[in-house]
Design a protein around this motif. Structure first.
Motif, PDB file in Angstrom:
ATOM      1  N   ASN A  28       0.986  -1.477  -0.084  1.00 50.11           N
ATOM      2  CA  ASN A  28       0.179   0.134  -0.154  1.00 50.11           C
ATOM      3  C   ASN A  28       0.678   1.488   0.387  1.00 50.11           C
ATOM      4  OD1 ASN A  28      -2.407  -1.450   0.360  1.00 50.11           O
ATOM      5  ND2 ASN A  28      -2.669  -1.178   2.358  1.00 50.11           N
ATOM      6  N   THR A  75      -4.097 -10.140  -1.725  1.00 46.60           N
ATOM      7  CA  THR A  75      -4.674 -10.249  -2.878  1.00 46.60           C
ATOM      8  C   THR A  75      -6.303  -9.467  -2.024  1.00 46.60           C
ATOM      9  OG1 THR A  75      -3.810 -11.465  -4.246  1.00 46.60           O
ATOM     10  CG2 THR A  75      -6.277 -10.848  -4.947  1.00 46.60           C
ATOM     11  N   GLU A  76      -6.791 -10.172  -0.580  1.00 48.16           N
ATOM     12  CA  GLU A  76      -8.249  -9.743  -0.445  1.00 48.16           C
ATOM     13  C   GLU A  76      -7.713  -7.883   0.865  1.00 48.16           C
ATOM     14  OE1 GLU A  76      -8.604 -13.032   2.419  1.00 48.16           O
ATOM     15  OE2 GLU A  76      -9.706 -14.012   1.002  1.00 48.16           O
ATOM     16  N   THR A  97      -5.499  -1.207  -3.693  1.00 50.55           N
ATOM     17  CA  THR A  97      -5.441  -1.414  -4.988  1.00 50.55           C
ATOM     18  C   THR A  97      -6.112  -2.405  -5.382  1.00 50.55           C
ATOM     19  OG1 THR A  97      -3.169  -2.264  -5.615  1.00 50.55           O
ATOM     20  CG2 THR A  97      -3.520  -0.073  -5.216  1.00 50.55           C
ATOM     21  N   ARG A  98      -6.815  -3.401  -5.023  1.00 53.60           N
ATOM     22  CA  ARG A  98      -7.246  -4.203  -5.356  1.00 53.60           C
ATOM     23  C   ARG A  98      -8.305  -4.418  -6.057  1.00 53.60           C
ATOM     24  NH1 ARG A  98      -9.167  -3.437   0.029  1.00 53.60           N
ATOM     25  NH2 ARG A  98     -11.199  -3.512   0.566  1.00 53.60           N
ATOM     26  N   GLU A  99      -9.182  -3.190  -6.159  1.00 53.69           N
ATOM     27  CA  GLU A  99     -10.121  -2.879  -6.916  1.00 53.69           C
ATOM     28  C   GLU A  99      -9.548  -3.345  -8.834  1.00 53.69           C
ATOM     29  OE1 GLU A  99     -13.213  -3.685  -6.773  1.00 53.69           O
ATOM     30  OE2 GLU A  99     -13.710  -3.674  -4.183  1.00 53.69           O
ATOM     31  N   ASN A 100      -8.549  -3.029  -8.941  1.00 53.15           N
ATOM     32  CA  ASN A 100      -7.848  -2.462  -9.820  1.00 53.15           C
ATOM     33  C   ASN A 100      -7.129  -3.289 -10.370  1.00 53.15           C
ATOM     34  OD1 ASN A 100      -9.040   0.663 -10.510  1.00 53.15           O
ATOM     35  ND2 ASN A 100      -7.713   1.727  -9.302  1.00 53.15           N
TER      36      ASN A 100
END
Length: 392
Positions: A316, A345-346, A350-353
């Motif tokens: 992050n 990953t969870e 930036t997990r949405e991208n």
């Protein structure tokens, strides 16, 4: 004015050599015509540099490429039979010295275990390191191998610019030792010192075709990190970047040997594992986990979760393109990498991208050892005139 023009011309020639060497190393085997668009140099310039590198035996012919209508082009790659580096991996529990070729392949290595102190730390002394290097140099001489430098990897903190090991929390005997200058003076070889995780990161970049913006996580007896930015080690202010193991994960946790409280290394490292299951060793505990010991497996899963938390924070903050997992814990407990990947990953911001690629080191526990060679190769490739001039 003429001197200035000459100096500029020499600098440009040096830069062009370095650029061509990089292209050959990253895209081997490769033809002159293929080098041109990669380097943005003219075909004539590339041809001249190839000729110089061939004469110095830095590169060799590697067969022929496909024809586009005329004669098949000659392909080139780095020489694997003349130039070598000596890599010195000073770990907490042992020191290993190896002769390594320009492809990061270990040709010969020797090692010794460190004496263990009463408080659980380990001790290494310079005469021990000298003895190992002497053995490898003797082997290199027998093979008529030309050694171009000595790369040293060590636990931090250290000062890479001054070539000095400072005060590793888990290793004694080398505090305040300017090991770079001592080795350089004793052996007459270019010597460089890097933190173990930084060296390992560089080794992945040079020899495993990794991305140039990377976080390397070293999960071993200690816990550390190395950061690459545009293919170069990012050291930060006072060489302190990447100390992942000394990020606080528990403000009420125990005092670490570094002086901080609740460090990640106190709960997620081989040392933490050994403290909890004293007197069993890290190697024995990892073997027990592989043999199906449920208690140790649960402990390793907890360590994986703590590491994943630390890595998520680092991802992050840094937003690297790639995260490489290395060290004895990753190598010795196969489920660890997938568990870390799942958690990061969870939780990654930036997990949405998308999230960085997360994979295991191709060199396993030998990451810092291979990295010591990468440190020397990068230095030589950035300043190829040092070797070219020596050949003359």
């Amino acid at each position: 004015m003429r001197q200035k023009i000459g100096a500029n011309a020499d600098s440009m020639k040096q830069l062009n050599r370095s650029t061509v060497l990089h292209a050959i190393q990253r895209h081997k085997p490769i033809s002159k015509a293929e080098i041109v668009p990669i380097t943005n140099l003219t075909f004539a310039t590339v041809s001249n540099i190839i000729q110089e590198l061939m004469e110095a035996e830095w590169i060799v012919e590697a067969g022929y490429g496909r024809s586009s209508g005329g004669r098949k082009p000659i392909l080139y790659e780095l020489s694997a039979k003349k130039y070598y580096a000596i890599s010195v991996d000073i770990a907490v529990a042992s020191t290993t010295v190896a002769l390594v070729n320009l492809y990061g392949e270990v040709i010969h290595k020797v090692s010794t275990e460190h004496e263990k102190n009463e408080n659980g730390t380990c001790k290494v002394e310079l005469p021990t390191i000298y003895g190992l290097i002497d053995l490898v140099l003797e082997y290199a001489e027998q093979r008529k191998a030309e050694v171009i430098g000595i790369g040293v990897s060590s636990p931090g903190p250290l000062n890479a610019e001054k070539g000095m090991i400072l005060s590793p929390p888990n290793l004694t005997g080398l505090d305040g030792v300017a090991i770079r200058d001592l080795l350089q003076e004793k052996y007459g070889l270019m010597t460089r010192l890097e933190k173990d995780a930084d060296a390992a990161a560089l080794g992945e970049y040079w020899f495993a075709d990794r991305k140039p913006n990377m976080l390397y996580v070293f999960a071993d007896r200690g816990t550390g990190g190395g950061i690459l930015f545009n293919g170069t080690i990012y050291r930060g202010f006072l060489n302190g970047a990447g100390e992942l193991g000394h990020a606080t994960v528990d403000i009420h946790g125990p005092v670490c040997r570094c002086g901080n409280v609740g460090c990640l290394e106190m709960v997620a490292s081989g040392l933490a594992l050994e403290r909890k299951y004293n007197p069993k060793s890290m190697a024995d505990l990892l073997q027990a986990s592989r043999n199906g010991d449920k208690e140790i497996q649960e402990e390793m899963d907890d360590i994986s979760s703590y590491l994943a938390t630390g890595i998520t924070n680092a991802v992050n903050l840094l937003n690297p393109a790639e995260v490489i997992l290395g060290g004895a814990l990753v190598d010795g407990y196969p489920p660890m990498a997938s568990k870390i990947r799942e958690i990061v990953t969870e939780r990654c911001f930036t997990r949405e991208n998308g999230v960085p690629d997360i994979s295991e080191s191709v060199f396993g526990i030998n990451g810092p050892l291979i990295g010591g060679t990468a440190v020397i190769i990068q230095q030589v490739f950035e300043h190829p005139e040092q070797i070219m001039n020596r050949e003359k």
